[in-house]
Design a protein around this motif. Structure first.
Motif, PDB file in Angstrom:
ATOM      1  N   TYR A 115      39.846  30.438  55.650  1.00  0.00           N
ATOM      2  CA  TYR A 115      39.395  30.885  54.334  1.00  0.00           C
ATOM      3  C   TYR A 115      40.319  31.940  53.745  1.00  0.00           C
ATOM      4  CZ  TYR A 115      35.927  27.973  56.197  1.00  0.00           C
ATOM      5  OH  TYR A 115      35.334  26.882  56.764  1.00  0.00           O
ATOM      6  N   GLU A 128      41.859  31.350  50.188  1.00  0.00           N
ATOM      7  CA  GLU A 128      41.869  32.411  49.183  1.00  0.00           C
ATOM      8  C   GLU A 128      43.273  32.622  48.615  1.00  0.00           C
ATOM      9  OE1 GLU A 128      38.092  34.728  51.264  1.00  0.00           O
ATOM     10  OE2 GLU A 128      40.162  35.348  51.684  1.00  0.00           O
ATOM     11  N   ASP A 135      44.102  31.870  44.739  1.00  0.00           N
ATOM     12  CA  ASP A 135      44.660  32.989  43.975  1.00  0.00           C
ATOM     13  C   ASP A 135      45.942  32.552  43.269  1.00  0.00           C
ATOM     14  OD1 ASP A 135      44.898  35.936  43.285  1.00  0.00           O
ATOM     15  OD2 ASP A 135      46.766  35.640  44.393  1.00  0.00           O
ATOM     16  N   ARG A 145      33.068  31.569  51.334  1.00  0.00           N
ATOM     17  CA  ARG A 145      34.343  32.169  50.943  1.00  0.00           C
ATOM     18  C   ARG A 145      35.213  31.173  50.183  1.00  0.00           C
ATOM     19  NH1 ARG A 145      37.024  34.771  56.086  1.00  0.00           N
ATOM     20  NH2 ARG A 145      38.730  35.084  54.589  1.00  0.00           N
ATOM     21  N   TYR A 146      35.168  29.922  50.586  1.00  0.00           N
ATOM     22  CA  TYR A 146      35.909  28.877  49.881  1.00  0.00           C
ATOM     23  C   TYR A 146      35.370  28.741  48.459  1.00  0.00           C
ATOM     24  CZ  TYR A 146      37.983  24.271  48.941  1.00  0.00           C
ATOM     25  OH  TYR A 146      38.688  23.211  48.393  1.00  0.00           O
ATOM     26  N   ALA A 183      36.288  31.606  46.271  1.00  0.00           N
ATOM     27  CA  ALA A 183      37.709  31.580  45.910  1.00  0.00           C
ATOM     28  C   ALA A 183      37.961  30.666  44.721  1.00  0.00           C
ATOM     29  CB  ALA A 183      38.545  31.152  47.113  1.00  0.00           C
TER      30      ALA A 183
END
Length: 273
Positions: free
Chosen positions: A131, A135, A139, A176-177, A180
């Motif tokens: 993750y 991220e 980004d 978290r995925y 993101a």
């Protein structure tokens, strides 16, 4: 809705299998009304898959010649798929696709779509934290419009490419995925560029997902974003694959129109019937 357009088309000038002439001839025989060529722009750190400064002018010449040949029958557009880390000047082209094929990590350009082995090794470099890898990828994607000045955003969640045949390298449902990609959308949608529904994964995803996933498409729609549809064709056989499924997915996600492109940077919204 009879979808006979494709704006993500590769030829043997990059990593495609057919010449521009062969791709155009096949598209015309299939009844296409528009065909946009989008060769991979040059990246000096990885030249295996892309056009070069020496071959790019000939690519442009051949596509422009095809535009004249098919005038009145099929609109031919000259574009490129500009990678985040390419510095190609796209001002004289009809359009460009902004895509992220690499992340930059500790001074190294690492491909996200080359092979499962490369992805596994990349995750190891991130301390076996998939993750953190995701991220970093999203980004980068979040900045693709600012970096490339693109006309639409290519395969937004390409990072999931090797989640196939029961293998899950990065869980697409992990909080978290999801966080993101939502952060990336919050930055991208207000910039007004359509997101490509890229049909490629339909050929190998058992769940029938495209790029982006249904969940992401629903969020793009909720945020007021736009879409276009392309097959990312690398051969004549792939030109018209999966458009009916993509249109159904778009409608399911809440979209009522699809963006199409014309020469001179002109776009048009056509309804999904």
């Amino acid at each position: 809705m009879d979808w006979k357009r494709n704006y993500h088309t590769h030829t043997d000038f990059c990593d495609g299998q057919n010449t521009p002439e062969e791709m155009a001839e096949a598209a015309a025989k299939k009844g296409f009304t528009a065909l946009g060529f989008s060769g991979h722009s040059y990246t000096d750190f990885d030249t295996f898959y892309c056009m070069t400064p020496e071959t790019f002018p000939e690519y442009c010449r051949q596509v422009r010649a095809l535009r004249e040949k098919y005038e009145g029958q099929m609109e031919i557009l000259l574009g490129v798929e500009r990678d985040f880390y390419s510095d190609l000047d796209c001002r004289d082209l009809d359009y460009s696709i902004g895509s992220v094929h690499y992340i930059r990590w500790e001074g190294e350009y690492i491909p996200v779509d080359e092979s499962e082995e490369v992805v596994r090794k990349t995750i190891e470099k991130f301390g076996n934290d998939p993750y953190a890898y995701a991220e970093t990828y999203f980004d980068t994607v979040a900045r693709v419009v600012e970096q490339t000045g693109c006309d639409f955003i290519g395969h937004f969640d390409l990072i999931k490419k090797f989640n196939r045949n029961g293998t899950v390298l990065v869980d697409e449902h992990h909080p978290r995925y999801v966080t993101a990609w939502k952060k990336a959308l919050e930055r991208l949608v207000p910039q007004g560029r359509p997101f490509e529904i890229n049909i490629t994964p339909l050929s190998w995803r058992e769940d029938g997902e495209c790029y982006p996933s249904r969940e992401i498409l629903k969020e793009i729609c909720r945020l007021g974003g736009r879409i276009t549809i392309s097959s990312d064709a690398h051969s004549v056989d792939h030109l018209n694959r999966g458009f009916d499924q993509a249109l159904a997915i778009a409608k399911e996600a809440g979209f009522r129109t699809v963006t199409v492109f014309h020469g001179g940077g002109v776009t048009e919204e056509i309804p999904i019937e």
